[in-house]
Design an enzyme around this catalytic site. Structure first.
Site, PDB file in Angstrom:
ATOM      1  N   CYS A 227       0.840  -1.196   0.000  1.00 52.36           N
ATOM      2  CA  CYS A 227       0.000   0.000   0.000  1.00 52.36           C
ATOM      3  C   CYS A 227       0.879   1.252   0.000  1.00 52.36           C
ATOM      4  CB  CYS A 227      -0.911   0.002   1.228  1.00 52.36           C
ATOM      5  SG  CYS A 227      -1.971   1.463   1.343  1.00 52.36           S
ATOM      6  N   PRO A 228       0.808   2.080  -1.036  1.00 54.32           N
ATOM      7  CA  PRO A 228       1.628   3.300  -1.058  1.00 54.32           C
ATOM      8  C   PRO A 228       1.200   4.320  -0.012  1.00 54.32           C
ATOM      9  CG  PRO A 228       0.106   3.267  -2.920  1.00 54.32           C
ATOM     10  CD  PRO A 228       0.006   1.925  -2.267  1.00 54.32           C
TER      11      PRO A 228
END
Length: 350
Positions: free
Chosen positions: A181-182
Site C-alpha cells: 500500500c503506497p
C-alpha cells in the site's frame, strides 16, 4: 512443504536429492540477493539516550520508496487539514461550549488513533523472510524426507515459507502478504495487518464525523448568521473590504467561524469532498480486509485465485490470528502489539 506461486514469478525447488552440480549452477545464476528496498533502524541506542531503557518497539522498518513517502506525507497533510477545519473553523469559534467540547474530544481521539495506526503500519516489519538463508547446508538441516520439497525465492535467495510472496517495492519476501500500500509506504502482511485494518477503520470514522460536522455547520450558518448578513442593507462586498481594512469591529460570521463566509464555505466544501472520497474508499478497504481475514485468504491469493494448500481456520480463529488472543480492548488500539497463544515455527528459521 508445499506453497503457492510467488507474486514475482515461479518459485525454485530444492530437495536433498539435488546434486552438487545443480547447487553450483544455482549459485552462479544469482550469488547474492537483490538489494534491499528497506532500511531497518535500531532505536535502542537513541532510546537509552533519553532514558527510555525499555522502548515499546526496538526496530523501525523504513521502505525506501519516494512515491510511498510522498503518499504518506500527503495522508498526514489531509488529516491535518481536516483537523484545522474541524477545530479552528467549526468548533472553537462556536458559542455552544458543550457541543464543541464533546465533538472536539471525540474527533481528536479518533484522529490520534488513525495517525497511530498509520505510523505502526508504516514502520512495522510486515513479516519479512530473512534473506540469503537458502544455502545447501540450511536446506539439508531441514531434514526433508524423500519427495518433500522446499521453495526458494530466486531474488531473496531465501527459503520461502508457505503463503509468502515477494514484493517488488520492498525487495523482500513477506509472510501472508496481502498487498503493498503506497498510502502507508509498506507491505500489509502478517505482522502489521492489524494496524492497517485499524487505520482504515479510524480514517473512515473521522471522515464520517467530519462530514456530519461540516454539513451541520454549513446548514446552521446559512440559516442564521450568514442569512442575516446577506440581507443587510450594506453591500456584502463592501462589508468584506471594510472588515479587511479594520473598519468593522464585529465579525462577519459571529458564532460560525473566525473567517468570512466565502472562506468558510470553500473550506467546508473541500472538507466535505475529502470526507466523502476517503470515507467511501476506507470503508471499502476495511470491508475487504475483514472479508480476507474471515476467509483466511490474502488479497494476492484472492486475486490469483490460488487453491488453498493450507488448513483454513474458522472466522473467529482467523480474526484472533490477526488481532491477538484473547479478545480485549487492545484489539482497537494501534499501540498494543497482538498477543498470540503460540508462535508458528517457520521452515526458513534455520
Amino acid at each position: 512443504m508445499h506453497s503457492s506461486l510467488s507474486s514475482e514469478g515461479p518459485k525454485r525447488r530444492d530437495s536433498p536429492s539435488h546434486t552438487g552440480n545443480e547447487m553450483q549452477k544455482q549459485s552462479k545464476q544469482r550469488k547474492v540477493p537483490v538489494e534491499d528496498g528497506v532500511v531497518t533502524i535500531d532505536c535502542a541506542p537513541y532510546c537509552r539516550k533519553i532514558g527510555l531503557h525499555r522502548p515499546p518497539f526496538r526496530y523501525v522498518w523504513c521502505v525506501k520508496d519516494i512515491c510511498g513517502v510522498i503518499c504518506a506525507i500527503f495522508t498526514w497533510l489531509l488529516i491535518l487539514y481536516a483537523e484545522y477545519v474541524v477545530m479552528f473553523v467549526m468548533l472553537l469559534p462556536g458559542h455552544n461550549i458543550l457541543y464543541s467540547l464533546v465533538h472536539g474530544i471525540l474527533y481528536n481521539l479518533l484522529a490520534s488513533l488513525a495517525i497511530g495506526s498509520h505510523l505502526r503500519t508504516m514502520f512495522t516489519d510486515p513479516g519479512a523472510v530473512p534473506k540469503g538463508n537458502a544455502t545447501q547446508e540450511n536446506i539439508l538441516r531441514l531434514g526433508l524426507k524423500e519427495g518433500e520439497v522446499v521453495f526458494k525465492c530466486p531474488k531473496c535467495i531465501s527459503i520461502k515459507p508457505e503463503r509468502a510472496h515477494h514484493c517488488s517495492v520492498c525487495q523482500r519476501c513477506v509472510r501472508k502478504m496481502d498487498h503493498h500500500c503506497p498510502w502507508v509506504n509498506n507491505c500489509v502482511g502478517e505482522n502489521n495487518q492489524k494496524y492497517f485494518v485499524l487505520f482504515t477503520l479510524y480514517i473512515c470514522l473521522i471522515s464520517i464525523h467530519a462530514l456530519y460536522l461540516a454539513i451541520n455547520h454549513f446548514i446552521s450558518c446559512l440559516g442564521s448568521d450568514w442569512k442575516g448578513l446577506m440581507a443587510d442593507s450594506e453591500p456584502f462586498l463592501k462589508r468584506i473590504l471594510m472588515e479587511h481594512e479594520g473598519l468593522l469591529t464585529h465579525s462577519l460570521s459571529p458564532g460560525c467561524s473566525g473567517l468570512s463566509p466565502p472562506a468558510t464555505t470553500i473550506l467546508l466544501i473541500f472538507l466535505i469532498f475529502e470526507g466523502l472520497l476517503f470515507g467511501i474508499f476506507t470503508a471499502i478497504m476495511f470491508g475487504t480486509q475483514l472479508s480476507a481475514i474471515c476467509t483466511d485468504e490474502t488479497g494476492i491469493e484472492q486475486l490469483k485465485k490460488e487453491q488453498a494448500t493450507w488448513d483454513r481456520k474458522s472466522k473467529w480463529l482467523s480474526i484472533k490470528a490477526v488481532f491477538g488472543h484473547p479478545f480485549s480492548v487492545e484489539w482497537f488500539s494501534p499501540f498494543a502489539t497482538p498477543r498470540f497463544v503460540y508462535q508458528q515455527n517457520f521452515m526458513y528459521a534455520v
